[in-house]
Write a protein that holds these residues in place. Structure first.
Motif, mmCIF file in Angstrom:
data_model
loop_
_atom_site.group_PDB
_atom_site.id
_atom_site.type_symbol
_atom_site.label_atom_id
_atom_site.label_comp_id
_atom_site.label_asym_id
_atom_site.label_seq_id
_atom_site.Cartn_x
_atom_site.Cartn_y
_atom_site.Cartn_z
ATOM 1 N N ASP A 1 0.734 -1.337 0.069
ATOM 2 C CA ASP A 1 -0.051 0.089 0.018
ATOM 3 C C ASP A 1 1.009 1.296 0.033
ATOM 4 O O ASP A 1 0.398 2.347 0.052
ATOM 5 N N GLY A 2 2.108 1.026 -0.081
ATOM 6 C CA GLY A 2 3.177 2.150 -0.208
ATOM 7 C C GLY A 2 3.531 2.753 1.114
ATOM 8 O O GLY A 2 4.065 3.917 1.204
ATOM 9 N N ARG A 3 2.715 2.426 2.182
ATOM 10 C CA ARG A 3 2.946 2.920 3.298
ATOM 11 C C ARG A 3 4.278 2.608 4.281
ATOM 12 O O ARG A 3 4.419 1.104 4.175
ATOM 13 N N GLY A 4 4.895 3.463 4.858
ATOM 14 C CA GLY A 4 6.043 3.061 5.726
ATOM 15 C C GLY A 4 5.768 2.717 7.078
ATOM 16 O O GLY A 4 4.456 2.572 7.485
ATOM 17 N N GLU A 5 6.699 2.073 7.678
ATOM 18 C CA GLU A 5 6.442 1.324 9.233
ATOM 19 C C GLU A 5 5.695 2.661 10.036
ATOM 20 O O GLU A 5 4.832 2.255 10.644
ATOM 21 N N TYR A 6 6.027 3.985 10.237
ATOM 22 C CA TYR A 6 5.591 4.978 10.959
ATOM 23 C C TYR A 6 4.472 5.202 10.653
ATOM 24 O O TYR A 6 3.370 5.472 11.317
ATOM 25 N N LEU A 7 4.061 5.324 9.111
ATOM 26 C CA LEU A 7 2.676 5.463 8.758
ATOM 27 C C LEU A 7 1.590 4.797 9.179
ATOM 28 O O LEU A 7 0.551 4.796 9.693
ATOM 29 N N LYS A 8 2.057 3.494 8.961
ATOM 30 C CA LYS A 8 1.202 2.400 9.474
ATOM 31 C C LYS A 8 0.783 2.433 10.901
ATOM 32 O O LYS A 8 -0.649 2.258 11.286
ATOM 33 N N ILE A 9 1.866 2.376 11.724
ATOM 34 C CA ILE A 9 1.377 2.945 13.013
ATOM 35 C C ILE A 9 0.693 3.911 13.273
ATOM 36 O O ILE A 9 -0.339 3.976 14.181
ATOM 37 N N PHE A 10 0.937 5.348 12.815
ATOM 38 C CA PHE A 10 0.105 6.302 12.901
ATOM 39 C C PHE A 10 -1.388 6.127 12.444
ATOM 40 O O PHE A 10 -2.190 6.391 13.206
ATOM 41 N N ASP A 11 -1.539 5.400 11.361
ATOM 42 C CA ASP A 11 -2.917 5.305 11.118
ATOM 43 C C ASP A 11 -3.734 4.261 12.078
ATOM 44 O O ASP A 11 -5.038 4.599 12.159
ATOM 45 N N GLU A 12 -3.086 3.268 12.530
ATOM 46 C CA GLU A 12 -3.618 2.308 13.417
ATOM 47 C C GLU A 12 -4.156 3.206 14.727
ATOM 48 O O GLU A 12 -5.020 2.926 15.234
ATOM 49 N N GLU A 13 -3.192 3.929 15.276
ATOM 50 C CA GLU A 13 -3.256 4.554 16.399
ATOM 51 C C GLU A 13 -4.257 5.798 16.331
ATOM 52 O O GLU A 13 -5.212 5.818 17.101
#
Length: 1022
Positions: free
Chosen positions: A426-438
């Motif tokens: 989905d083109g998302r990096g590690e930090y972006l995935k965490i941000f979206d989840e949180e």
């Protein structure tokens, strides 16, 4: 397109007007000559359309300029200069207080009043240049209203090496106001196009020399060079012989003819910038891990490290040690198994990593670094969660206070792929995935989504996570985000490759373009991710939270970086808001608070020029004022005082204390005013410099007699010697106690209590969030407050070292001194004994068993017996407190000087912990029935009890009710506490005290008294 907010600028801000007028007033009455056009370059072939260079009006004589400088400095309470330093003038303005506004308006004032027309704004980086361009754009209408419709955009341009002729027509030859903004990289080398001859023989650089431009340097410290060698950039500026140079920065390295000062302290105290709050997040470490953190390289050439440590009977705690080559971490730790064979390999060095050998491996650590990296993803997650919650809380509180201010949060990351990852589906990096989840989780929580429910008209798209966050990074010409090679390791942007500069340039343009949109509620974007490369390329007044998602929080512990968020916030009408309850910047870092706070303090104070040995104008001003020099004479005398300190070699010409500074009290002043207040001036000066932290002025005052605390002279008389001997004989005897407990009941009680405590426990990873606020002390030194800590827990699996039952029993045995069989029975009765694999839980269980054992002993049948041949030393029993002159002068220290005429106290001085104890001493001193008394120093005389060593407070010899001096009282004063208010531990200790003295001698009574009247009543004297 979102609504662009028009920033409202106040032209009446006192501190900005002062900065502008301080420069303008330099040229009052200064003789000038308008030389019009000049032409001296005979090698140049003019084109038909070209004109002659037009010069700035020239300053003919400098005498008036120097007088004006001193007048301005006197008015602004700055150190007076005796010479002009190549017409360089320094303006110090704290980050976020409108430095760019001030120098742009200063240009317009100089043009309006004196007719100066040629100005060069020199910037050290692309990022700062872009910021200047944006400021000119935003100030266009504001300046039109102040300067009769003058459009600054028509008079200002950015130099572009691809179109060099523009500088000739729009700057060199024009007779009108002209402002050119130039990167230092455009002219600081011989190979620059501007310094090369073109096909017509024209060298633009030579033409610029002839017109004598006024040069404004933005952030001059970035191009300063060293004290020994000027940088090529500074030499290039001086080469054109500017009419004069104005230097603007918050963090000057050197001060040249300073005309204005608005430093961090003034800005902070006057609410001109946001306050600073720091929150650090770090995971706690399992106590059986061989954790090492390199805290600092000390001045005495040791490495201060932090490791786990244990003492027998105690729990494993983090503790710091100073180590050198050959030191054993195993020995430092109290022989904890995980540190076996860990040795400091070599003596530490400030420029090298600390090396620790562990078997065949070498552990290398830089200052602030530890050897633990597990839990990093969890820490990042907690940081992001904390930043989002902090953001929502700030937004809600600000709106509740009635301010329509949109809050922004800025995340700093050190790798673009942490945000955008082309390798991910989905083109998302590690930090972006965490941000979206949180973010998705938090906005569904009623505790945090109330801001959206109560103000729905302001947050119409808050549920669309893709619209509330965006990343701004350096981008290539194909509009693809790119990494900047070696960015974190370089010190100077000038060392970047041309391609990297272009990539950064494009990234900065994007984020600057949205600067005035972002503070509108119509724009849903509110969480911004940025690469380190953009740290100084952009600022926005509505950044309220900065979060650094890196291994080391020290990367953001820099005054310049934090300055990106220090500007006062702006509401939706473009008005700045000064409310200090609203204007606060929160920094969220992945670091230990002590390290982060130390790094931030150091950087702030380094950049503010703080030197503990420097006698600044602030020190001189406060010294003279507090010494009683009349206000109207202070500034007049300040320069004289500074010069006399130099003449007496107390300071050097730079204002730094010399090795002769310790002679300050012996110097004689020549000036009458200084002579009149001499004693107080010296005292206040010494006090100010000591508070500042100098070691060059000794702590002891040689003119004062040292305070000697010892026995009063009458104690040597036979009568008093006899009394003291009798008292000593009863106090010197040592005892031991014995107690029998019901073993079966003890084991049963342990099992019941521990099972209850462990019932809902699981092995979890603990995280600590430490918070503290920034402030300044009275000597203008930036400091961080003590941290307040909050714990949180995450489920943890598979991170514990396996322990055998034998190891667990041995550990508990060592710390409780209980027999193996008893411990085995307790462990066998535990329902969740697998939890003992976790060292934290094992420590808690061990301490629980120890506490239960103490409780059983305290409730048991206690007996005391005297130990023959084992006594206290008299010198230890009657050891005195050290007293210095400062303690006597400070009433808050509760130091009591006994009256030798009363002939009752053993010692001359006593220091107390409470006003109640002080009052008790005064009553003893005035009681005519008291023959001898003394306050016992803690630890000098102790009684062993189940709850540890116990030290009574007083030893008193007093006549009894029948008037015979035969009773010896050891009085335990629990001031204003009735017996019913005492804790179980206190009652047990008092009981043990009575039993001890009963075993020692029948004529000793042990009393607890809440005050002196209670004491008299209990001995039958009242």
């Amino acid at each position: 397109m979102s609504n662009r907010i028009t920033f409202q600028f106040d032209d009446k801000l006192d501190y900005q007007e002062k900065a502008i007028n301080s420069v303008v007033d330099l040229f009052k009455g200064v003789s000038r000559q308008d030389e019009g056009t000049i032409y001296r370059n005979i090698h140049r072939i003019k084109m038909l359309h070209e004109g002659d260079p037009v010069r700035n009006p020239q300053i003919i004589k400098e005498a008036r300029l120097l007088n004006n400088l001193r007048d301005v400095q006197l008015k602004n309470k700055l150190m007076l200069d005796n010479e002009l330093k190549d017409r360089n003038f320094t303006i110090e303005m704290e980050t976020g207080t409108g430095k760019t506004y001030v120098y742009l308006r200063t240009i317009l004032e100089l043009n309006k009043i004196y007719g100066f027309i040629k100005f060069m704004i020199v910037v050290p980086s692309i990022a700062i240049r872009k910021g200047v361009e944006k400021s000119i754009d935003m100030l266009q209408e504001h300046f039109k209203s102040l300067y009769d419709g003058l459009d600054i955009k028509n008079h200002a341009f950015v130099y572009d090496s691809s179109t060099p002729k523009k500088i000739s027509s729009s700057f060199v030859e024009t007779r009108d106001l002209s402002i050119v903004v130039m990167n230092i990289q455009a002219f600081n080398k011989d190979t620059n196009k501007i310094r090369q001859s073109d096909e017509y023989g024209q060298i633009l650089w030579e033409d610029i020399k002839y017109i004598s431009p006024i040069v404004i340097i933005d952030e001059p410290q970035k191009i300063e060079g060293s004290a020994k060698k000027k940088s090529a950039s500074l030499e290039a500026i001086e080469m054109i012989k500017p009419l004069f140079i104005l230097r603007y920065s918050a963090t000057h390295k050197r001060l040249f003819n300073q005309v204005y000062k608005l430093d961090s302290y003034d800005a902070y105290q006057n609410d001109l910038v946001k306050k600073i709050e720091v929150k650090t997040v770090h995971g706690t470490i399992p106590k059986d891990y061989p954790y090492v953190r390199y805290v600092e390289f000390t001045r005495d050439l040791y490495a201060r490290i932090e490791i786990f440590h244990v003492e027998q009977g105690g729990v494993i705690r983090l503790r710091q040690f100073k180590v050198r080559g050959g030191d054993s971490l195993y020995e430092c730790s109290g022989n904890l198994g995980q540190y076996k064979n860990m040795i400091v390999q070599e003596d530490p060095h400030k420029l090298k990593k600390l090396k620790i050998s562990n078997w065949d491996e070498i552990l290398e650590l830089t200052v602030g670094e530890s050897n633990i990296n597990f839990g990093e993803e969890e820490t990042i997650r907690i940081q992001i969660r904390l930043a989002i919650k902090n953001h929502l809380e700030k937004q809600y509180n600000i709106l509740k206070k009635g301010y329509k201010i949109k809050v922004l949060t800025l995340f700093f990351i050190n790798a673009v792929n942490k945000y955008r990852d082309s390798g991910a589906a989905d083109g998302r990096g590690e930090y972006l995935k965490i941000f979206d989840e949180e973010y998705t989780k938090i906005i569904a929580d009623p505790k945090w989504n109330k801001v959206f429910n109560e103000y729905p008209e302001l947050f119409k798209q808050y549920q669309d996570v893709q619209k509330v966050r965006e990343g701004y990074f350096a981008i290539d010409k194909h509009k693809k985000a790119v990494e900047i090679e070696n960015w974190d390791s370089i010190m100077d942007e000038q060392k970047l490759k041309a391609k990297s500069q272009e990539d950064i340039d494009r990234g900065i343009e994007l984020i600057l373009e949205k600067k005035d949109e972002l503070i509108s509620f119509d724009e849903p974007l509110t969480f911004i991710f940025s690469h380190s490369a953009l740290r100084e390329g952009w600022d926005n007044p509505n950044v309220f939270t900065m979060c650094t998602l890196k291994k080391s929080g020290s990367d953001i512990a820099k005054k310049q970086e934090i300055g990106r968020g220090l500007r006062l916030p702006v509401d939706i009408n473009g008005n700045r808001i000064k409310d200090s309850e609203v204007a606060e910047l929160t920094i969220v870092a992945n670091d230990h608070y002590d390290h982060f706070a130390a790094a931030l303090q150091q950087d702030f104070n380094d950049h503010s020029g703080f030197n503990k040995d420097e006698v600044t104008i602030d020190v001189i001003y406060s010294t003279l004022t507090e010494a009683g020099v009349p206000e109207n004479k202070v500034m007049e005398v300040a320069e004289v005082f500074r010069n006399e300190l130099i003449q007496c070699k107390i300071t050097n010409k730079e204002g730094l204390l010399t090795k002769e500074a310790k002679q300050i009290e012996n110097i004689n002043f020549n000036n009458e005013t200084l002579q009149e207040h001499s004693k107080m001036i010296k005292a206040k000066f010494i006090d100010a410099m000591r508070k500042k932290g100098t070691k060059k002025i000794p702590i002891k005052n040689g003119d004062e007699e040292p305070v000697v605390n010892g026995k009063n002279s009458y104690i040597s008389e036979e009568y008093f010697k006899k009394l003291l001997k009798e008292l000593s004989a009863r106090m010197s005897k040592r005892t031991m106690y014995q107690v029998n407990i019901d073993s079966a009941a003890f084991i049963k009680a342990c099992v019941l209590e521990l099972n209850e405590k462990l019932k809902y426990r699981n092995i979890k990873h603990e995280y600590v969030i430490e918070s503290g606020k920034a402030d300044f002390d009275e000597l203008r030194k930036f400091k961080m407050s003590e941290a307040s800590a909050q714990k949180m827990f995450e489920e943890l699996e598979g991170m514990d070292t396996r322990k055998s039952e034998f190891e667990i029993i041995n550990y508990i045995m060592y710390h409780t001194m209980l027999p193996r069989l008893a411990i085995y029975k307790i462990i066998s009765g535990l329902e969740k004994k697998n939890l003992l694999q976790n060292q934290d839980i094992l420590d808690q269980v061990t301490q629980g068993i120890k506490a239960k054992h103490t409780e059983f002993m305290a409730d048991g049948d206690i007996k005391y017996e005297v130990i023959d041949g084992y006594v206290f030393e008299e010198s230890t029993i009657f050891e005195t407190e050290q007293i210095d002159r400062a303690m006597l002068d400070d009433v808050s220290n509760l130091v009591f000087k006994t009256n030798a005429n009363n002939r009752r106290a053993v010692n001359m001085y006593y220091k107390f912990d409470s006003k109640g104890e002080l009052e008790f001493a005064k009553r003893l001193e005035s009681d005519e029935e008291v023959l001898l008394y003394t306050k016992l120093k803690k630890g000098g005389f102790v009684i062993d009890t189940p709850y540890g060593a116990y030290s009574p407070d007083w030893a008193v010899i007093r006549k009894g009710s029948e008037g015979i001096a035969r009773l010896f009282f050891i009085v335990e004063t629990k001031i204003d506490k009735d017996e019913k208010d005492l804790s179980g531990v206190e009652k047990t200790k008092i009981k043990c005290g009575k039993l001890h003295f009963k075993a020692v001698a029948d004529d000793v009574e042990f009393k607890q008294a809440r005050n002196y009247d209670d004491f008299l009543e209990k001995i039958g004297a009242k």
